[in-house]
Design an enzyme around this catalytic site. Structure first.
Site, short mmCIF file in Angstrom:
data_model
loop_
_atom_site.label_atom_id
_atom_site.label_comp_id
_atom_site.label_asym_id
_atom_site.label_seq_id
_atom_site.Cartn_x
_atom_site.Cartn_y
_atom_site.Cartn_z
N LYS A 37 3.57 39.19 32.73
CA LYS A 37 3.10 39.29 34.30
C LYS A 37 3.81 38.22 35.85
CE LYS A 37 2.36 35.34 31.96
NZ LYS A 37 1.46 35.24 30.34
N GLY B 275 -4.41 40.27 28.90
CA GLY B 275 -4.75 40.48 27.50
C GLY B 275 -4.86 41.88 27.40
N GLY C 163 -2.67 36.84 22.84
CA GLY C 163 -1.99 36.63 21.21
C GLY C 163 -1.05 37.89 21.18
N ASP D 158 0.32 30.76 36.50
CA ASP D 158 -0.28 31.94 35.82
C ASP D 158 -1.42 32.94 35.76
OD1 ASP D 158 0.03 33.31 32.69
OD2 ASP D 158 -2.14 33.05 32.46
N GLU E 50 -0.67 47.14 31.74
CA GLU E 50 -2.36 47.18 31.25
C GLU E 50 -1.96 44.97 30.28
OE1 GLU E 50 -5.64 46.77 31.55
OE2 GLU E 50 -5.08 48.47 31.43
N VAL F 177 4.96 39.60 21.18
CA VAL F 177 4.50 40.67 21.37
C VAL F 177 5.76 41.54 21.40
CG1 VAL F 177 4.39 41.34 23.56
CG2 VAL F 177 3.60 39.85 24.08
N LYS G 291 -1.11 36.96 37.62
CA LYS G 291 -2.08 38.30 36.95
C LYS G 291 -2.58 38.24 39.15
CE LYS G 291 -1.83 36.53 32.71
NZ LYS G 291 -3.01 35.22 31.75
#
Length: 329
Positions: free
Chosen positions: A104, A133, A303, A200, A128, A14, A204
């Protein structure tokens, strides 16, 4: 032309994406946003590591070095885990910096506290990238909530799990073989627990609940089931009936108790379901609202560039509309 000083916390996938976008789109940002964004410091674990093409003086192992930068405007955070990410962003807000995160795990637990503190210090929080993603779920929901109520949230929030289930259906692969394929392609980590267990997707979903309903459910009451219990035989039987397994994060407010009911786990969906056609590593979120009805957003769930792009979009939104906070409590 105004110059904006920015710092990046973490220089993994990132962080590198943010750095690259800032440099590749420098002229574009000048023309569209009227500012020149300058990366002035990057927090890393090992500042001595050689990173080709980047000035070594930008790197530091000390967050105090980041906070010591005069007129620091914004902090982009791409660290893994709750701490020290939360402490860093908490301190950055106290300094008067906008903060933008893709974390997250941290934001699911501490997001509401960070937003409240940001409001106190007159800065903004962008998040966001924490959910789905590159799919603009957060901004879309913020806009909807100005008029609509979100009554029900359903989503495929983990691309790795979705890829595995897709391969089991389309290629007839058993779970372990599909998982190995996901790892070879870089979709799954060497330790895939958070993806395949549902943890995960759970984090979220908690972020989405806080925004959609103004609160999160009791975490201990949320059933979380992974996809490792799904067999090839079950997938084939569902396929023969025209059904597909999807790993769905689901939440709504119970009208009788007024409590938020949430769960994460495999569901069988038919062709009339909005998540039926979502394959491979794509994420999707379906919102049921009182006025608009049902809205589904689909896109790349992870990604380097999908994630970094929406983080930059968060900051662009802050610049374009400084009077409106990006994150609502």
């Amino acid at each position: 032309m105004a110059s904006v000083k920015a710092a990046i916390l973490g220089f993994g996938t990132v962080g590198q994406g943010i750095y690259n976008i800032v440099h590749e789109r420098r002229t574009h940002f000048k023309e569209t946003l009227g500012v020149e964004i300058e990366i002035v410091k990057i927090l890393v674990r090992d500042a001595s590591k050689v990173r080709e093409g980047i000035d070594s003086s930008l790197f530091t192992e000390s967050f105090d070095d980041v906070l010591a930068i005069p007129d620091l405007e914004v902090v982009f955070e791409g660290i893994v885990g709750e701490q020290p990410a939360y402490s860093y962003l908490d301190r950055a807000i106290e300094k008067g910096c906008h903060v933008i995160t893709a974390n997250k795990v941290m934001f699911a637990r501490y997001g509401q506290q960070l937003q409240q503190k940001a409001k106190k210090y007159g800065v903004q929080v962008g998040y966001e990238a924490t959910t789905a993603g590159g799919v603009p779920v957060i901004k879309t929901m913020q806009n909807l909530l100005r008029v609509n109520e979100v009554q029900h949230v359903q989503g495929i929030l983990n691309g790795t799990s979705n890829y595995i289930l897709t391969q089991m259906r389309t290629e007839g692969l058993p779970f372990d073989v599909a998982l190995k394929a996901a790892q070879q392609l870089g979709y799954a980590e060497a330790d895939p627990y958070n993806d395949i267990s549902g943890e995960d997707a759970f984090r979220k979903l908690m972020i989405l609940c806080a925004l959609a309903f103004g609160e999160q459910p009791d975490w201990s009451k949320v059933e979380v089931v992974g996809i490792d219990c799904i067999t090839s035989q079950q997938v084939e039987e569902a396929k023969a009936k025209g059904l597909r397994y999807r790993h769905v994060a689901d939440a709504y407010r119970d009208s009788a108790t007024n409590e938020i009911v949430a769960q994460v786990g495999p569901q069988l969906v038919g062709a009339d379901h909005p998540l039926y056609a979502i394959d491979d590593v794509n994420n999707a979120v379906t919102l049921n609202t009182n006025y608009i009805g049902t809205l589904t957003m689909v896109g790349a769930g992870a990604g380097m560039y999908p994630t970094a792009s929406v983080m930059m979009e968060d900051y662009a939104d802050m610049l374009a509309k400084p009077e409106r906070t990006v994150a609502q409590v």
